[in-house]
Structures are given as structure tokens and as C-alpha cells.
Design an enzyme around this catalytic site. Structure first.
Site, PDB file in Angstrom:
ATOM      1  N   CYS A   1       0.869  -1.178   0.000  1.00 28.80           N
ATOM      2  CA  CYS A   1       0.000   0.000   0.000  1.00 28.80           C
ATOM      3  C   CYS A   1       0.906   1.228   0.000  1.00 28.80           C
ATOM      4  CB  CYS A   1      -0.910   0.016   1.225  1.00 28.80           C
ATOM      5  SG  CYS A   1      -2.032  -1.397   1.357  1.00 28.80           S
TER       6      CYS A   1
ATOM      7  N   ARG B   1      -4.653   1.878  -1.204  1.00 30.48           N
ATOM      8  CA  ARG B   1      -4.790   0.583  -0.536  1.00 30.48           C
ATOM      9  C   ARG B   1      -4.783  -0.600  -1.498  1.00 30.48           C
ATOM     10  NH1 ARG B   1      -9.917  -2.231   2.270  1.00 30.48           N
ATOM     11  NH2 ARG B   1      -8.813  -3.699   3.617  1.00 30.48           N
ATOM     12  N   LEU B   2      -3.998  -1.616  -1.117  1.00 27.61           N
ATOM     13  CA  LEU B   2      -4.086  -2.944  -1.710  1.00 27.61           C
ATOM     14  C   LEU B   2      -4.748  -3.817  -0.659  1.00 27.61           C
ATOM     15  CD1 LEU B   2      -3.318  -4.899  -4.054  1.00 27.61           C
ATOM     16  CD2 LEU B   2      -1.219  -5.390  -2.770  1.00 27.61           C
TER      17      LEU B   2
ATOM     18  N   ASN C   1       0.393   1.346   6.122  1.00 25.32           N
ATOM     19  CA  ASN C   1       0.918   0.487   5.066  1.00 25.32           C
ATOM     20  C   ASN C   1       1.570  -0.714   5.725  1.00 25.32           C
ATOM     21  OD1 ASN C   1       2.198  -0.680   2.824  1.00 25.32           O
ATOM     22  ND2 ASN C   1       3.928   0.730   2.929  1.00 25.32           N
TER      23      ASN C   1
ATOM     24  N   GLU D   1       1.196  -4.929   7.454  1.00 22.46           N
ATOM     25  CA  GLU D   1       0.367  -5.899   8.156  1.00 22.46           C
ATOM     26  C   GLU D   1       0.839  -6.022   9.592  1.00 22.46           C
ATOM     27  OE1 GLU D   1      -0.986  -9.639   6.313  1.00 22.46           O
ATOM     28  OE2 GLU D   1       0.262  -9.096   4.605  1.00 22.46           O
TER      29      GLU D   1
END
Length: 275
Positions: A2, A49-50, A74, A76
Site C-alpha cells: 500500500c 490501498r491494496l 501500510n 500488516e
């Protein structure tokens, strides 16, 4: 992948919003699924965003319940489910299934030390909004994961902080002059790489791995002082226990850590491909 960006310190919302949109346009390839923008006083945040976790409900920016905190993120947070359980037990109510929402409540609970609770790869910008009841100037927290897997670059321009996931997004803002850093160039020619926090662009810096920046969003000139919250040497070389002194025990322990790390990386709401 992201992308995040923003401007901290400017009190003129229209041109600031335009600058953030220019940076977002340059980062479309980092997040083709969604775009988010937030402007509040001297804080402007943007995000591409991805979608990996909670594709339908994880739109950013993400707020806490009373919208006194906002974050763009951005990466996880691999232990977000455990953190969510802990925070729910302390009275926090979640409205999405995304790992991003954990960040705002973790900040609400632990302040800037929230980064010490996160396991994962991340770069984020969290701001106290005008709805915050905290006395004094609202604060902004920028942070990067311990090993610097996710990038975060910044520059100070006319007393304002401009940040983004990519250097070329900072250049796309039109606020950063594209001048080659002679110091960084010498570093590159000598070592074959540019040593952080320098970049090849004069006045543009990388937030080092395991560092955070806490600053006031108000005032005529933003002051930036990156500080470490994690140190590789002290964390990688703890005193060995009796069981770890034997080679076979160390190998078994290392394998269990690797299996745990790989398993945590596979948490996603979309297919995870392997090769």
C-alpha cells in the site's frame, strides 16, 4: 503493498489537499483497490490501498470510536487478532475486521509505546484530530517497523513535514526540489548503497527501521526528532538459557520460531499464492 502520504503543519487546506492528491496519484501502483484522504486543521493524510485483510470493511483512513484519532497504514500487523482480544477485554469496541483499526485503539491504550506491541511490517501515520480532548496541541505519530520492511520518507519544507512511502511521491508533491545529495552520492560511490537516513535527494530522509517520530501538528515550524523504540543488537543477543546452550536445542528453538513466523504471515482474507 500500500502507500501512505501526508502533510503536517500547513493550515491552508485547499493547496494542502491538492499536494496530497498529487502524491497519491504517483502511488496508484502501490494500492489500486482504494484511496482515502483526510484533512483536519494542520493535518492532511492520504492512502492508497491494496486490500489484503477485510477487503470490504478496511477502508482508510481508520478512526477510533469518537473520531479523535485517525490513522493511515501500510503493511500488516501479524498479531492483530491477539491485540484485538486484549483491547476488547479493556472495553474497546471494533467496527471492522482489519488490522488497521487495532493501531488507533492500541495508541489510545498505550500512547506512542503502542509500536512496541506490534509484530509485523508497517509504516503508519497516526494523528490526534480536532475532536481530541487532550490538552495542548494535537500530536502526530509516524513509525516504521523494526527491520524497515516498509518504507517511509520525509522532508521539511517551509516548516511543514511532508512524508510518503516513496521518494518519487515526495517529488510529485511539487514541494520538494529534485536536487542530488552530494553526501549521499559519495556514500553510494564508496559503499555501493546510500546509508539511511540519507537518500539521493537533498533534504529527503528515510525514517530508520525501529524508529518513530512524535511531533506537534500545530505551530509555525514542525520539529522532527526521530527516536528508536527498538534495537536489533539488544534484541537479537539476549542471554542464553541453559537449554539454549546446546546446539540441538538452539536449532529446535530456531525452527519453532521460523514456523511461527511463516504461519503468522499467511493471515489474509484474499488468496495467498506460493511458489
Amino acid at each position: 503493498m500500500c502507500g501512505i502520504c501526508g502533510v503536517i503543519g500547513s493550515t491552508d487546506p485547499d493547496p494542502t489537499q491538492s499536494v496530497v492528491r498529487q502524491m497519491l496519484g504517483q502511488m496508484h501502483h502501490r494500492g489500486p483497490d482504494d484511496e482515502g484522504l483526510f484533512v483536519d486543521g494542520s493535518v492532511a493524510l492520504g492512502m492508497r490501498r491494496l486490500s489484503i485483510i477485510d477487503p470490504g470493511g478496511g477502508h482508510q483512513p481508520v478512526f477510533n470510536e469518537d473520531r479523535s484519532l485517525v490513522v493511515v497504514f501500510n503493511g500488516e500487523i501479524y498479531n492483530f487478532q491477539e491485540l484485538r482480544t486484549t483491547l476488547e477485554s479493556r472495553g474497546y469496541h471494533f467496527h471492522t475486521k482489519s488490522d488497521t483499526e487495532v493501531i488507533v485503539y492500541a495508541y489510545e491504550e498505550w500512547g506512542e509505546d503502542c509500536v512496541e506491541h506490534f509484530e509485523g511490517m508497517f509504516a503508519f501515520a497516526l494523528a490526534e484530530t480536532s475532536k481530541s480532548t487532550r490538552r495542548g496541541n494535537p500530536r502526530v505519530l509516524l513509525a516504521r517497523d523494526r527491520l524497515g520492511i516498509k518504507p517511509l520518507y520525509y522532508a521539511l519544507v517551509d516548516g511543514n513535514l511532508i512524508f510518503a512511502s516513496e521518494v518519487r511521491s515526495l517529488l510529485a508533491s511539487g514541494q520538494v526540489e529534485p536536487r542530488l545529495s552530494q553526501t549521499a552520492l559519495r556514500s553510494y560511490l564508496l559503499f555501493g548503497s546510500v546509508v539511511e537516513p540519507m537518500t539521493l535527494v537533498e533534504g529527503v530522509y528515510s525514517l530508520p527501521p525501529g524508529h518513530r517520530i512524535t511531533l506537534s501538528a500545530a505551530g509555525r515550524h514542525v520539529s522532527v526528532h526521530p527516536e528508536p523504540y527498538w534495537d536489533f543488537a539488544s534484541s537479537a543477543c539476549p542471554p542464553l538459557s541453559t537449554k539454549m546452550q546446546e546446539r540441538c536445542s538452539a536449532a529446535t528453538f530456531l525452527r519453532s520460531l521460523l514456523e511461527e513466523a511463516v504461519e503468522s504471515h499467511l493471515i489474509a482474507d484474499v488468496p495467498v499464492e506460493s511458489s
